[in-house]
Design an enzyme around this catalytic site. Structure first.
Site, PDB file in Angstrom:
ATOM      1  N   GLU A  77      -6.920  10.730  14.348  1.00 42.74           N
ATOM      2  CA  GLU A  77      -7.575   9.678  13.570  1.00 42.74           C
ATOM      3  C   GLU A  77      -9.100   9.769  13.691  1.00 42.74           C
ATOM      4  OE1 GLU A  77      -6.338   7.835  11.355  1.00 42.74           O
ATOM      5  OE2 GLU A  77      -4.274   8.399  11.744  1.00 42.74           O
TER       6      GLU A  77
ATOM      7  N   TYR B 143      -9.083  -0.192  12.289  1.00 41.29           N
ATOM      8  CA  TYR B 143      -8.306   0.849  11.619  1.00 41.29           C
ATOM      9  C   TYR B 143      -7.574   1.712  12.653  1.00 41.29           C
ATOM     10  CZ  TYR B 143      -6.873   5.154   9.606  1.00 41.29           C
ATOM     11  OH  TYR B 143      -6.079   6.213   9.269  1.00 41.29           O
TER      12      TYR B 143
ATOM     13  N   ASP C  33      -7.806   1.728   5.042  1.00 40.31           N
ATOM     14  CA  ASP C  33      -8.875   2.702   4.866  1.00 40.31           C
ATOM     15  C   ASP C  33      -9.183   2.754   3.367  1.00 40.31           C
ATOM     16  OD1 ASP C  33      -6.822   4.121   3.709  1.00 40.31           O
ATOM     17  OD2 ASP C  33      -7.243   5.983   4.789  1.00 40.31           O
TER      18      ASP C  33
ATOM     19  N   CYS D  19      -2.687   8.345  -6.199  1.00 35.08           N
ATOM     20  CA  CYS D  19      -3.602   7.323  -6.737  1.00 35.08           C
ATOM     21  C   CYS D  19      -5.029   7.684  -6.278  1.00 35.08           C
ATOM     22  CB  CYS D  19      -3.188   5.940  -6.223  1.00 35.08           C
ATOM     23  SG  CYS D  19      -3.999   4.599  -7.087  1.00 35.08           S
TER      24      CYS D  19
HETATM   25  S1  SF4 Z   1      -0.077   3.621 -11.820  1.00 32.34           S
HETATM   26 FE1  SF4 Z   1      -1.857   4.884 -11.461  1.00 32.34          FE
HETATM   27  S2  SF4 Z   1      -3.446   3.480 -10.796  1.00 32.34           S
HETATM   28 FE2  SF4 Z   1      -1.485   2.431 -10.572  1.00 32.34          FE
HETATM   29  S3  SF4 Z   1      -0.870   2.802  -8.485  1.00 32.34           S
HETATM   30 FE3  SF4 Z   1       0.080   4.363  -9.724  1.00 32.34          FE
HETATM   31  S4  SF4 Z   1      -1.345   6.078  -9.662  1.00 32.34           S
HETATM   32 FE4  SF4 Z   1      -2.462   4.270  -8.941  1.00 32.34          FE
END
Ligand code: SF4
Length: 354
Positions: free
Chosen positions: A36, A119, A137, A191
């Site tokens: 970490e 964290y 994070d 994401c």
């Molecule tokens: S739909 Fe797109 S913006 Fe929403 S959590 Fe999933 S990857 Fe992230």
């Protein structure tokens, strides 16, 4: 979104897509803590060889605590943020000396250790001891802010409180480690800050950012521009095939590392003006200027360092006077190889000396 639905889908996604990383195969709190610290503000690819090197050289917290600081910094060289290495070393000493070499087993007790923040405490408590406490994070902020359409500034205290509360409501009692690993991995792989892969996302029907086209504006983070520009004039003093190096002091960047003799100004000056300004003209009266470099730029998180190097040959008779006046020492190139150095200095040495 229903919290059980979210946690189970997230863990399912994680188990299918997670990267195979060495620190994910252990429940040893020391190795988890080590990983970490190394991975803070560092990409996995860059941090991996450092983790492996530290785990091999210092397999227990006792080994790290008893190591010489210079050895720790030398192994850390190139990773940046050297305060992290020094603090890591200090924390290892505390665990070794005050806790008989055993990490505390709960989030709140871990937090009492100097050098361990919320964290890291949450990561160790959940990964090593299965405590139901959420990590926060950059990845977690991003995922939650997009999924739930939260536009509170994540760098504000209010934002931190709001996201911490939400993450702790979502984390399940069973498998809190997989939940924490999963949400961070989800942010790192799917994401992502730019171009999230919403098409392949298991939450694309529920995610507010996706439904409202706000992926690019979430999370909200107030911009701070506190980047400072610094002008480093380095004198590379050479005598009898040795170069002068100086250990940097503890109140600045790169403290504990070695660089050349440095004169810092608010702008660049010629060597003549520089020596005059620092009352060094007489001391360097007989030195021979062998080379003057172009400007090198080195970018740190909150600082931009511009550096120029002047190679000055000085006689062996004059070298001890210069060394004692400037607080420097002369080292052979072999000795310099073993000193911990900032990346900028290491690069320059490789360009011209090694
Ligand atoms: S739909 Fe797109 S913006 Fe929403 S959590 Fe999933 S990857 Fe992230």
């Amino acid at each position: 979104m229903n919290k059980h639905f979210f946690a189970s889908k997230l863990i399912e996604w994680y188990l299918r897509h997670k990267r195979d990383l060495p620190w994910r195969h252990t429940r040893n709190p020391y190795l988890i803590w080590l990983s970490e610290i190394i991975l803070q503000q560092t990409r996995v690819k860059q941090g991996m060889p450092y983790y492996l090197a530290f785990a091999e050289k210092f397999p227990t917290v006792q080994d790290l605590a008893q190591a010489d600081e210079r050895e720790v910094l030398r192994l850390w060289q190139g990773l940046g943020y050297y305060a992290r290495a020094r603090n890591m070393h200090k924390t290892a000493k505390i665990v070794h000396e005050q806790h008989q070499g055993t990490f505390p087993e709960t989030y709140s007790n871990l937090l009492t250790l100097k050098g361990i923040g919320p964290y890291t405490a949450a990561a160790i408590a959940s990964f090593a001891f299965q405590e139901q406490v959420a990590v926060l994070d950059g990845n977690v902020f991003r995922v939650l802010s997009r999924l739930f359409g939260i536009d509170t500034d994540i760098s504000s205290n209010e934002g931190k409180k709001q996201f911490t509360k939400l993450a702790n409501e979502l984390i399940p009692a069973e498998n809190p480690d997989l939940f924490n690993q999963g949400i961070m991995e989800f942010g790192a792989l799917l994401c992502t800050p730019v171009s999230p892969q919403c098409m392949f996302c298991p939450f694309n029907n529920e995610c507010i950012a996706n439904l409202t086209g706000r992926q690019e504006v979430l999370p909200v983070k107030a911009k701070k521009n506190n980047s400072k520009e610094r002008y480093f004039h380095y004198l590379i003093l050479k005598s009898d095939d040795k170069l002068a190096m100086k250990e940097r002091n503890m109140k600045d960047i790169w403290s504990g590392l070695y660089d050349f003799y440095l004169l810092e100004e608010k702008e660049f000056y010629s060597l003549e003006t520089l020596l005059l300004k620092h009352d060094l003209t007489e001391l360097f009266g007989e030195a021979t200027l062998e080379k003057e470099s172009l400007t090198y730029t080195h970018i740190l998180t909150h600082q931009k360092v511009y550096a120029r190097f002047w190679h000055l040959a000085i006689s062996s008779e004059k070298s001890s006077e210069i060394a004692s006046r400037l607080g420097i020492s002369f080292y052979s190139l072999d000795e310099i190889q073993d000193l911990p150095k900032p990346v900028l200095i290491n690069k320059y040495l490789h360009e011209y000396f090694f």
